[in-house]
Design a protein around this motif. Structure first.
Motif, PDB file in Angstrom:
ATOM      1  N   ILE B 157       0.855  -1.195   0.000  1.00  0.00           N
ATOM      2  CA  ILE B 157       0.000   0.000   0.000  1.00  0.00           C
ATOM      3  C   ILE B 157       0.889   1.243   0.000  1.00  0.00           C
ATOM      4  O   ILE B 157       1.763   1.381   0.851  1.00  0.00           O
ATOM      5  N   PRO B 158       0.697   2.145  -0.973  1.00  0.00           N
ATOM      6  CA  PRO B 158       1.567   3.323  -1.035  1.00  0.00           C
ATOM      7  C   PRO B 158       1.429   4.206   0.206  1.00  0.00           C
ATOM      8  O   PRO B 158       0.341   4.307   0.791  1.00  0.00           O
ATOM      9  N   GLN B 159       2.536   4.822   0.565  1.00  0.00           N
ATOM     10  CA  GLN B 159       2.537   5.739   1.713  1.00  0.00           C
ATOM     11  C   GLN B 159       1.490   6.841   1.522  1.00  0.00           C
ATOM     12  O   GLN B 159       0.863   7.271   2.493  1.00  0.00           O
ATOM     13  N   ASP B 160       1.279   7.264   0.280  1.00  0.00           N
ATOM     14  CA  ASP B 160       0.277   8.308  -0.002  1.00  0.00           C
ATOM     15  C   ASP B 160      -1.086   7.960   0.568  1.00  0.00           C
ATOM     16  O   ASP B 160      -1.757   8.790   1.170  1.00  0.00           O
ATOM     17  N   HIS B 161      -1.506   6.692   0.334  1.00  0.00           N
ATOM     18  CA  HIS B 161      -2.824   6.281   0.810  1.00  0.00           C
ATOM     19  C   HIS B 161      -2.848   6.249   2.335  1.00  0.00           C
ATOM     20  O   HIS B 161      -3.834   6.637   2.957  1.00  0.00           O
ATOM     21  N   LYS B 162      -1.745   5.798   2.928  1.00  0.00           N
ATOM     22  CA  LYS B 162      -1.690   5.766   4.398  1.00  0.00           C
ATOM     23  C   LYS B 162      -1.735   7.184   4.958  1.00  0.00           C
ATOM     24  O   LYS B 162      -2.346   7.435   5.997  1.00  0.00           O
ATOM     25  N   ASN B 163      -1.070   8.116   4.246  1.00  0.00           N
ATOM     26  CA  ASN B 163      -1.075   9.505   4.694  1.00  0.00           C
ATOM     27  C   ASN B 163      -2.479  10.097   4.682  1.00  0.00           C
ATOM     28  O   ASN B 163      -2.839  10.868   5.572  1.00  0.00           O
ATOM     29  N   VAL B 164      -3.266   9.746   3.659  1.00  0.00           N
ATOM     30  CA  VAL B 164      -4.648  10.234   3.607  1.00  0.00           C
ATOM     31  C   VAL B 164      -5.390   9.775   4.860  1.00  0.00           C
ATOM     32  O   VAL B 164      -6.081  10.543   5.517  1.00  0.00           O
ATOM     33  N   SER B 165      -5.186   8.504   5.185  1.00  0.00           N
ATOM     34  CA  SER B 165      -5.848   7.941   6.346  1.00  0.00           C
ATOM     35  C   SER B 165      -5.442   8.681   7.625  1.00  0.00           C
ATOM     36  O   SER B 165      -6.271   9.004   8.471  1.00  0.00           O
ATOM     37  N   LYS B 166      -4.143   8.987   7.742  1.00  0.00           N
ATOM     38  CA  LYS B 166      -3.660   9.699   8.932  1.00  0.00           C
ATOM     39  C   LYS B 166      -4.166  11.135   8.954  1.00  0.00           C
ATOM     40  O   LYS B 166      -4.644  11.620   9.977  1.00  0.00           O
ATOM     41  N   ALA B 167      -4.073  11.817   7.800  1.00  0.00           N
ATOM     42  CA  ALA B 167      -4.399  13.241   7.761  1.00  0.00           C
ATOM     43  C   ALA B 167      -5.862  13.499   8.104  1.00  0.00           C
ATOM     44  O   ALA B 167      -6.187  14.486   8.754  1.00  0.00           O
ATOM     45  N   PHE B 168      -6.737  12.609   7.654  1.00  0.00           N
ATOM     46  CA  PHE B 168      -8.170  12.846   7.893  1.00  0.00           C
ATOM     47  C   PHE B 168      -8.692  12.020   9.066  1.00  0.00           C
ATOM     48  O   PHE B 168      -9.884  12.005   9.329  1.00  0.00           O
ATOM     49  N   GLY B 169      -7.791  11.330   9.758  1.00  0.00           N
ATOM     50  CA  GLY B 169      -8.183  10.615  10.973  1.00  0.00           C
ATOM     51  C   GLY B 169      -9.129   9.459  10.726  1.00  0.00           C
ATOM     52  O   GLY B 169     -10.134   9.305  11.422  1.00  0.00           O
ATOM     53  N   PHE B 170      -8.842   8.613   9.724  1.00  0.00           N
ATOM     54  CA  PHE B 170      -9.679   7.439   9.462  1.00  0.00           C
ATOM     55  C   PHE B 170      -9.693   6.516  10.682  1.00  0.00           C
ATOM     56  O   PHE B 170      -8.660   6.322  11.312  1.00  0.00           O
ATOM     57  N   SER B 171     -10.858   5.931  10.954  1.00  0.00           N
ATOM     58  CA  SER B 171     -10.923   4.899  11.982  1.00  0.00           C
ATOM     59  C   SER B 171     -10.312   3.624  11.420  1.00  0.00           C
ATOM     60  O   SER B 171     -10.085   3.519  10.212  1.00  0.00           O
ATOM     61  N   THR B 172     -10.036   2.657  12.311  1.00  0.00           N
ATOM     62  CA  THR B 172      -9.453   1.394  11.847  1.00  0.00           C
ATOM     63  C   THR B 172     -10.357   0.748  10.804  1.00  0.00           C
ATOM     64  O   THR B 172      -9.892   0.270   9.775  1.00  0.00           O
ATOM     65  N   TRP B 173     -11.663   0.777  11.072  1.00  0.00           N
ATOM     66  CA  TRP B 173     -12.606   0.164  10.141  1.00  0.00           C
ATOM     67  C   TRP B 173     -12.572   0.877   8.788  1.00  0.00           C
ATOM     68  O   TRP B 173     -12.555   0.242   7.733  1.00  0.00           O
ATOM     69  N   SER B 174     -12.527   2.231   8.802  1.00  0.00           N
ATOM     70  CA  SER B 174     -12.452   2.987   7.549  1.00  0.00           C
ATOM     71  C   SER B 174     -11.180   2.633   6.800  1.00  0.00           C
ATOM     72  O   SER B 174     -11.190   2.493   5.578  1.00  0.00           O
ATOM     73  N   TYR B 175     -10.074   2.514   7.533  1.00  0.00           N
ATOM     74  CA  TYR B 175      -8.808   2.169   6.889  1.00  0.00           C
ATOM     75  C   TYR B 175      -8.914   0.806   6.208  1.00  0.00           C
ATOM     76  O   TYR B 175      -8.522   0.644   5.058  1.00  0.00           O
ATOM     77  N   LEU B 176      -9.490  -0.152   6.933  1.00  0.00           N
ATOM     78  CA  LEU B 176      -9.626  -1.499   6.367  1.00  0.00           C
ATOM     79  C   LEU B 176     -10.515  -1.497   5.129  1.00  0.00           C
ATOM     80  O   LEU B 176     -10.162  -2.055   4.097  1.00  0.00           O
TER      81      LEU B 176
END
Lengths: 290, 261
Positions: B157-176
């Motif tokens: 998974i690209p760091q970009d996608h992980k950064n989106v998750s961090k920046a907007f505060g995705f929950s674990t379920w949203s991330y999954l």
């Protein structure tokens, strides 16, 4: 807000009085960077990206971080977003110490970072949904709609990012950052991948969004484009080359707003600032200098 | 679909027919060289027509060819389904966590190279039932490709996608559900496609060992023991066609779930 300004040119440089800038010092502090150093552990040892940086940004200011590739300007911005923790020193944003990313700081990433399997609409909705947990579904839907219309992409809402041009993708990314209504907007080389023409119109669009919000948002932008930095910002922070980059100089841009892309380049003050930044960033100007 | 009768389709069909004609020619030549020890395509066609009489016959002593085929497919389906349900979450876990990867990966590396047939007697010992042992064998052989591909997907998974998750505060379920699973899905489908291919190869071998109703048993009992080489050839053709149809299904899925970046 008055746009009247008097410009007088002297041998020392530009001196400009702009009422918008005069009340700058009385505005509340938006971002405070205190003695920040960031080091990374690498297989070759410890690499220090930026060293002992101090910077204060006031509410509603647009500040550009400029420097050569790898000078640590993105790293410095990541300490504000909370993506990177400073090795020493601290960063305060909106009066709170930054420990992690948060919805009070919106980020527009270098390469858009849209999720390719979600439509334009869903890309913004999932971000709003995650960041603004106390809003109702109707409020979230309304936010997505308002922001997509603001960047003129409402008719493209059902497309996937792969079907959009670079400029459109960046507008989606900007709409996504605006839709969570952050007090601080962090732009990491936002227009770097766009062609010159698209870039120019994106500058105007960004300023339009900022003005529509009553110039309340603080914007920090990483760039390596001098014209872009001057046209958009109130101050340009010039970084030294890394490793262990520091701030070389902070250049004020006392040009009145709203700025006109076509006229501004003929403004003597603009030309002088442009030359100054070029001198700070580049030391060879012709083959005679090699 | 609207261009079904276009020149392009006609050309594709032409090439396909040419390939089949060449294959038939080689076959006929081999039949001639072996003095019909290997039956000719025409003789095999006659046996084929005979075999597909009453395909769904399901009497105690007489089973139609479709009954056998469906019985094999059902075993593959159950084993493949269970194997995938097991492999996908564990693969995603391995891909997401370096610790999980380091704990599980050695087990995978040791068990993966084992021939699926070696698991058959173990299944027989556990379940005391040969159809269940076949399913167990399919279950095991369907785990590895899916697990490895799911792990690869999740770990890339690209760091970009992980950064989106961090920046907007995705929950674990949203991330999954919004990042991990959609990103890994094309890789998972690749794994499933490899798994079903292996499973289809293994079921024939398994049924030869286990007996019972199925295509493998048909090849062995009616073909070899029954002394009919034509029946062996008929079975090979059916197995081949069904296998390639399964592959077509998963290729279609792969296309459906790939996305332009």
């Amino acid at each position: 807000m008055s746009n009247t300004s008097t410009i007088s040119l002297s041998d020392e440089g530009v001196s400009v009085v702009d009422e918008h800038l005069l009340d700058q010092d009385t505005k509340p502090v938006s971002i405070q960077i205190n003695n920040v150093t960031v080091s990374f552990k690498t297989p070759k040892g410890i690499y220090t990206a930026v060293k002992e940086i101090d910077l204060t940004v006031r509410k509603g200011e647009i500040v550009a971080l400029i420097g050569h590739s790898g000078c640590g300007k993105s790293t410095l911005m990541s300490t504000i977003s909370g993506m990177v923790k400073p090795t020493s020193g601290e960063v305060y944003a909106n009066g709170k110490k930054v420990t992690s990313p948060g919805p009070d700081r919106g980020i527009v990433f270098q390469n858009y970072s849209l999720l390719p399997w979600l439509t334009v609409y869903r890309n913004i909705y999932v971000a709003v949904d995650a960041a603004l947990k106390d809003k109702t579904a109707a409020e979230k839907t309304a936010l997505v709609e308002t922001n997509l219309k603001m960047v003129n992409l409402w008719e493209h809402k059902d497309k996937l990012p792969g079907q959009l041009s670079g400029g459109m993708k960046q507008r989606v990314a900007i709409a996504r950052a605006f839709s969570i209504n952050p007090k601080i907007l962090l732009l990491d080389e936002p227009f770097g991948a766009l062609d010159a023409l698209t870039k120019s119109s994106m500058h105007i669009e960004l300023l339009k969004l900022w003005v529509m919000d009553d110039r309340q948002k603080t914007i920090i932008m990483v760039t390596h484009d001098i014209e872009e930095a001057i046209f958009l910002s109130d101050r340009v922070v010039v970084m030294n080359n890394g490793p262990a980059a520091t701030i070389k100089e902070i250049v004020d841009i006392p040009l009145s707003r709203p700025r006109n892309k076509k006229d501004i380049v003929h403004d003597p003050a603009y030309i002088q600032i442009h030359d100054k930044l070029l001198n700070l960033l580049i030391d060879k100007f012709s083959i005679a200098d090699l | 679909m609207k261009n079904l009768f276009s020149i392009k389709t006609a050309v594709s069909v032409g090439y396909f027919v040419a390939g089949m004609v060449i294959m038939g020619g080689i076959w006929a030549l081999i039949a001639k060289l072996t003095k019909n020890e290997i039956p000719t395509p025409l003789a095999t066609w006659a046996v084929f027509k005979e075999v597909i009489q009453q395909p769904f016959q399901n009497d105690a002593d007489q089973k139609g060819i479709m009954t056998k085929l469906l019985s094999s497919l059902a075993r593959v389906g159950i084993g493949f389904g269970l194997g995938s349900l097991f492999a996908i979450p564990i693969g995603l876990m391995m891909g997401s966590s370096k610790i999980a990867m380091r704990i599980i990966n050695p087990m995978v590396q040791i068990l993966k190279p084992v021939s699926p047939l070696a698991w058959f007697p173990l299944g027989l010992a556990i379940f005391q039932d040969s159809p269940k042992a076949s399913i167990f064998m399919i279950f095991i052989c369907c785990i590895w490709p899916t697990l490895i591909n799911a792990a690869f997907g999740a770990s890339s998974i690209p760091q970009d996608h992980k950064n989106v998750s961090k920046a907007f505060g995705f929950s674990t379920w949203s991330y999954l559900s919004k990042i991990l699973l959609p990103f890994s899905l094309p890789h998972i489908i690749t794994g499933l496609r490899l798994s079903i291919g292996i499973a289809w190869m293994v079921i024939v071998a398994g049924e030869m060992l286990s007996g019972g109703i199925g295509l493998g048993n048909f090849v062995w009992e009616e073909g070899f023991n029954g002394g009919s080489v034509a029946k062996i050839l008929v079975a090979i053709i059916i197995i081949g066609i069904v296998g390639s149809l399964l592959d077509v299904c998963f290729t279609w899925l792969q296309k459906k779930f790939s996305y332009a970046v």
